[in-house]
Scaffold this active site. Structure first.
Site, PDB file in Angstrom:
ATOM      1  N   HIS A  39       0.893  -1.166   0.000  1.00 39.82           N
ATOM      2  CA  HIS A  39       0.000   0.000   0.000  1.00 39.82           C
ATOM      3  C   HIS A  39       0.921   1.203   0.000  1.00 39.82           C
ATOM      4  O   HIS A  39       1.890   1.247   0.757  1.00 39.82           O
ATOM      5  CB  HIS A  39      -0.884   0.023   1.254  1.00 39.82           C
ATOM      6  CG  HIS A  39      -1.561   1.346   1.463  1.00 39.82           C
ATOM      7  ND1 HIS A  39      -2.627   1.752   0.697  1.00 39.82           N
ATOM      8  CD2 HIS A  39      -1.291   2.364   2.318  1.00 39.82           C
ATOM      9  CE1 HIS A  39      -3.003   2.960   1.099  1.00 39.82           C
ATOM     10  NE2 HIS A  39      -2.202   3.350   2.072  1.00 39.82           N
ATOM     11  N   CYS A 109      -4.399   2.021  -4.745  1.00 38.68           N
ATOM     12  CA  CYS A 109      -3.546   3.025  -4.099  1.00 38.68           C
ATOM     13  C   CYS A 109      -2.245   3.238  -4.856  1.00 38.68           C
ATOM     14  O   CYS A 109      -1.736   4.358  -4.931  1.00 38.68           O
ATOM     15  CB  CYS A 109      -3.251   2.631  -2.654  1.00 38.68           C
ATOM     16  SG  CYS A 109      -2.414   1.031  -2.501  1.00 38.68           S
TER      17      CYS A 109
END
Length: 166
Positions: A39, A109
């Site tokens: 992430h 993301c």
């Protein structure tokens, strides 16, 4: 860069969502080593910005429940002011990066961080992050899991949904 224009540091915060489990289990499950399930977020103008199942969010750097990032990459400097950046993010949040457009493998993301990094600095984020979905999907286990994984939406708790205002 114009010597009279102020510049602002741009950083990529990298988190391992698996907290080390990908490194341990990927050889057994995928037949190849993955170092993490990444992430990412962009940190600029004193805030961390990221995209997930809730749309674009922001928080103080390291302020999600993910805690401190596993690593931080300095992406360079930008002359983009906070005001222009907020306008840019507001436009992205209304179009390309709305919550409903989140897709775990294709529009996540990391695609957000990559696009924002290019806008701010002209540079991309590291390929080992952007190439991860294709690495997983290139395995039989990744293909078998795809229908389940496609229904997952990741949004780290602790951020605030971005509304284009500071």
């Amino acid at each position: 860069m114009d010597q009279d224009s102020p510049s602002f540091p741009v950083q990529l915060y990298i988190y391992d969502l698996s907290r080390g489990m990908a490194r341990q289990l990927s050889p057994l499950m995928l037949g190849k080593q993955l170092d993490g399930i990444w992430h990412t977020a962009i940190v600029v103008h004193g805030e961390e910005f990221f995209y997930g199942g809730e749309g674009i969010s922001n928080c103080p750097p390291g302020g999600t429940q993910l805690g401190e990032p596993n690593s931080i990459v300095d992406l360079g400097q930008t002359e983009v002011t906070a005001e222009i950046f907020m306008e840019y993010l507001a436009a992205l949040g209304e179009s390309t990066y709305r919550a409903a457009r989140y897709l775990l493998f294709e529009h996540n993301c990391n695609t957000f961080s990559n696009e924002v990094a290019q806008f701010l600095t002209g540079s991309k984020i590291p390929a080992y992050i952007t190439d991860l979905p294709s690495e997983v999907l290139s395995t039989p286990f990744g293909q078998a899991l795809r229908p389940i994984l496609d229904s997952i939406s990741i949004s780290p708790p602790g951020g605030s949904s971005f509304n284009g205002q500071r």
